[in-house]
Design an enzyme around this catalytic site. Sequence first.
Site, mmCIF file in Angstrom:
data_model
loop_
_atom_site.group_PDB
_atom_site.id
_atom_site.type_symbol
_atom_site.label_atom_id
_atom_site.label_comp_id
_atom_site.label_asym_id
_atom_site.label_seq_id
_atom_site.Cartn_x
_atom_site.Cartn_y
_atom_site.Cartn_z
ATOM 1 C CB SER A 247 9.935 -4.335 -110.632
ATOM 2 O OG SER A 247 9.878 -5.561 -111.329
ATOM 3 C CD GLN A 248 9.446 -4.042 -116.443
ATOM 4 O OE1 GLN A 248 10.406 -4.015 -117.211
ATOM 5 N NE2 GLN A 248 8.575 -5.041 -116.423
ATOM 6 C CG ASP B 69 1.145 3.479 -115.249
ATOM 7 O OD1 ASP B 69 2.121 3.657 -115.993
ATOM 8 O OD2 ASP B 69 0.460 2.442 -115.249
ATOM 9 C CG HIS C 148 1.639 0.719 -119.101
ATOM 10 N ND1 HIS C 148 0.844 0.065 -120.018
ATOM 11 C CD2 HIS C 148 0.813 1.121 -118.098
ATOM 12 C CE1 HIS C 148 -0.414 0.057 -119.582
ATOM 13 N NE2 HIS C 148 -0.453 0.700 -118.422
ATOM 14 N N GLY D 220 9.726 -6.940 -113.998
ATOM 15 C CA GLY D 220 11.140 -6.643 -114.167
ATOM 16 C C GLY D 220 12.072 -7.689 -113.593
ATOM 17 C CG ASP E 167 -0.678 -3.885 -119.315
ATOM 18 O OD1 ASP E 167 0.060 -4.887 -119.325
ATOM 19 O OD2 ASP E 167 -0.723 -3.084 -118.366
ATOM 20 C CD GLU F 5 -2.612 -29.248 -105.266
ATOM 21 O OE1 GLU F 5 -3.207 -29.592 -106.302
ATOM 22 O OE2 GLU F 5 -2.643 -29.896 -104.213
#
Length: 338
Positions: free
Chosen positions: A26-27, A82, A107, A133, A190, A230
């Site tokens: 993703s990143q 990580d 991170h 990402g 985080d 919602e």
Amino acid sequence: MEIYYDRDSNPEVLKGKTIAVIGYGSQGHAHANNLRDSGYDVIIGLRKGGSSWKKAEDAGFTVLPTGEAVARADVVMVLVPDEIMGDLYREEIAPSLKSGSYLAFAHGFNIHFGQIVPPSDVNVFMVAPKGPGHLVRHQYKIGAGVPSLMAIHQDPSGDTKDVALAYACGIGAGKAGIIETTFREETETDLFGEQVVLCGGVTALIQTAFEVLVEAGYSPEMAYFECLHELKLIVDLIYEGGISNMRYSVSNTAQYGDLTRGPRVINGAVKEEMKRILEEVQSGQFAREWILENRAGRPVFNALTKRGEEHLIEEVGKKLRAMMPWLQKEKLVDREKN
């Protein structure tokens, strides 16, 4: 607190440097594509034969085994999970790191908790987008950006902050704001935010409220709409202008229920539990637990993940989302590409 923008950065400090992005998830895909589109020389470092190798090649990148990519690079951004980063650093990154190079992270987990200890002649910085990402890439493509955190851990060359700022602007963060912090502050806030609000708190609240309605005899479909679907409407209002903005927009009935019943759900006992979770983060207890969990093959992680996937709310949600095809347009997450 210092906040920087594109005007504060000198993009030339990265010109002529090779940036190795280690990982293409993703990143990784977002950083690599954004940096390349910003005019920088980017290569990708991956495990040979891994699932991301073809994705990165199809995107037009030079893809190399991790050690080779590090050896070629002046700036190495490590964007792998990580839990595998420490071993990857020791086995493949550290042996190829050049003196005076720049080692970067999105991170602070492995630096802050001592799983990675870089040599003193290597510059170390962090650029941490405050969003996934896929959003980092999406915002860049529309000419915007995601706010990011920046921190300097080691600066033997004396220009690490300049390099970090240029990098952050290269992924689009300079259009939204780059906030200077420390590895410790980024890591601990985080982890705490993920656990008590953004992931853990929100998902537990949604699932529990859904269960209460279903167990009381209401249809799962109605429970899904009220407790999950919602939520986006409310979060968008909060995201746009804060909690007061949301309260201005909803009905008086909804606001009164918010003000009088919300504190009964998130009460003093919940706050005390949040404090205990923060202590676990600060002391390193959570980090040790997560590291040991991975060394044991993730038995708790896998069991809880499977339980979550089998929850009734997932089954109902899949059926209802199929009735809303517009949700599939402009998806942030496309597992085939990113």
